[in-house]
Design a protein around this motif. Sequence first.
Motif, PDB file in Angstrom:
ATOM      1  N   GLN A   3       0.817  -1.202   0.000  1.00 19.55           N
ATOM      2  CA  GLN A   3       0.000   0.000   0.000  1.00 19.55           C
ATOM      3  C   GLN A   3       0.858   1.262   0.000  1.00 19.55           C
ATOM      4  O   GLN A   3       1.944   1.308   0.565  1.00 19.55           O
ATOM      5  CB  GLN A   3      -0.901   0.015   1.244  1.00 19.55           C
ATOM      6  N   ARG A   4       0.316   2.311  -0.635  1.00 20.38           N
ATOM      7  CA  ARG A   4       0.989   3.611  -0.646  1.00 20.38           C
ATOM      8  C   ARG A   4       0.716   4.310   0.684  1.00 20.38           C
ATOM      9  O   ARG A   4      -0.428   4.341   1.144  1.00 20.38           O
ATOM     10  CB  ARG A   4       0.471   4.464  -1.796  1.00 20.38           C
ATOM     11  N   ALA A   5       1.742   4.854   1.291  1.00 19.00           N
ATOM     12  CA  ALA A   5       1.571   5.440   2.621  1.00 19.00           C
ATOM     13  C   ALA A   5       2.301   6.771   2.754  1.00 19.00           C
ATOM     14  O   ALA A   5       3.275   7.044   2.057  1.00 19.00           O
ATOM     15  CB  ALA A   5       2.075   4.475   3.692  1.00 19.00           C
ATOM     16  N   ALA A  29       7.473   0.833   8.072  1.00 21.62           N
ATOM     17  CA  ALA A  29       6.948   0.778   6.708  1.00 21.62           C
ATOM     18  C   ALA A  29       7.616  -0.336   5.911  1.00 21.62           C
ATOM     19  O   ALA A  29       6.965  -1.050   5.135  1.00 21.62           O
ATOM     20  CB  ALA A  29       7.151   2.120   6.016  1.00 21.62           C
ATOM     21  N   TYR A  34       5.059  -1.220   3.006  1.00 19.49           N
ATOM     22  CA  TYR A  34       4.379  -0.009   2.537  1.00 19.49           C
ATOM     23  C   TYR A  34       5.300   0.741   1.574  1.00 19.49           C
ATOM     24  O   TYR A  34       6.517   0.786   1.765  1.00 19.49           O
ATOM     25  CB  TYR A  34       4.047   0.923   3.702  1.00 19.49           C
ATOM     26  N   GLU A  35       4.710   1.344   0.575  1.00 21.86           N
ATOM     27  CA  GLU A  35       5.443   2.215  -0.331  1.00 21.86           C
ATOM     28  C   GLU A  35       5.286   3.651   0.190  1.00 21.86           C
ATOM     29  O   GLU A  35       4.211   4.249   0.074  1.00 21.86           O
ATOM     30  CB  GLU A  35       4.887   2.119  -1.754  1.00 21.86           C
ATOM     31  N   LEU A  70       0.843   6.519   8.364  1.00 22.96           N
ATOM     32  CA  LEU A  70       1.597   5.818   9.408  1.00 22.96           C
ATOM     33  C   LEU A  70       2.013   6.798  10.498  1.00 22.96           C
ATOM     34  O   LEU A  70       2.599   7.845  10.207  1.00 22.96           O
ATOM     35  CB  LEU A  70       2.844   5.156   8.803  1.00 22.96           C
ATOM     36  N   THR A 105      -4.918  -0.548  13.585  1.00 18.03           N
ATOM     37  CA  THR A 105      -5.260  -0.026  12.268  1.00 18.03           C
ATOM     38  C   THR A 105      -6.716   0.407  12.275  1.00 18.03           C
ATOM     39  O   THR A 105      -7.591  -0.369  12.650  1.00 18.03           O
ATOM     40  CB  THR A 105      -5.053  -1.091  11.176  1.00 18.03           C
TER      41      THR A 105
END
Length: 209
Positions: A3-5, A29, A34-35, A70, A105
Motif C-alpha cells: 500500500q501507498r503510505a 513501513a 508499505y510504499e 503511518l 489499524t
Amino acid sequence: MGQRAAIYCRVSTADQSCERQVDELTAFAERGDYEVLGVFKETASGASANRTARNRIIDLAQARQIDAVLVTELSRWGRSTQDLLNTLDKLAGWKVSVVAMSGMTFELDTPHGRMMATLLAGIAQFERDLLSERVKSGLAAAKARGKKLGRQSGQRPKSDRLAPKVIALSAEGRSYRWIARDLGISKNTVAEIVKRRKSSEAPQVETAL
C-alpha cells in the motif's frame, strides 16, 4: 510494493526532533511492505489547530494518492478524541486508514473499525460532558464567592482597550499575525480594528444634490 503510505511525525516544541519518529516509522513501513510516498513533519502542540503537514496528508488522501497514514501513536495525529474521530471518518470516505506502530489499524469500513469508532465517539461525548460539568462547577463556585461574571456595565471590550496599541504597532509596519500574538488577540480582531481606523480616517465626499 504494498500500500501507498504517508509518514506523519509531530513534536510539541521546537527543542524536540522528529528524527526518532521518522526512523521508527521508516523501519515499520519496510516491515509492513508499505510504499512511502512522503514523510511529513511538523512542530505543533497537541491541541493546535494549525497543522499544515497534516492538512497536506489529508489533501493527498482526498486525491486518492495514498492508502494509509503511518504514525507512531494516535496522539501524534489527533488533537482530541473528537478530532481523531472526525478525521478517521473523513479518511474512511476516501478508503484511507490510519496505522499506528502499536499495531492498531483504523479502517471504519470494517467491523473492528466501526467498533473502535463507536468507542471513540463514546469517549468524545464523555470528554464533552466532563468539560461542561467542570465549567458549570467553576462558574457556580465563582458566583458563590461573590465574583461578578461577564463584562460589567461600562467596561470596554478588550479589543477597544487595545485598539490604540494595535494602531501604533500597525503604523510601525508590524504584521497582523505579529500584533495578534503580541497582544493576545486574534488576527481577525487586529484586522477589524485597523479597518475601522482606516474607515474613520477616510475623507468624506459630499455629493451635490
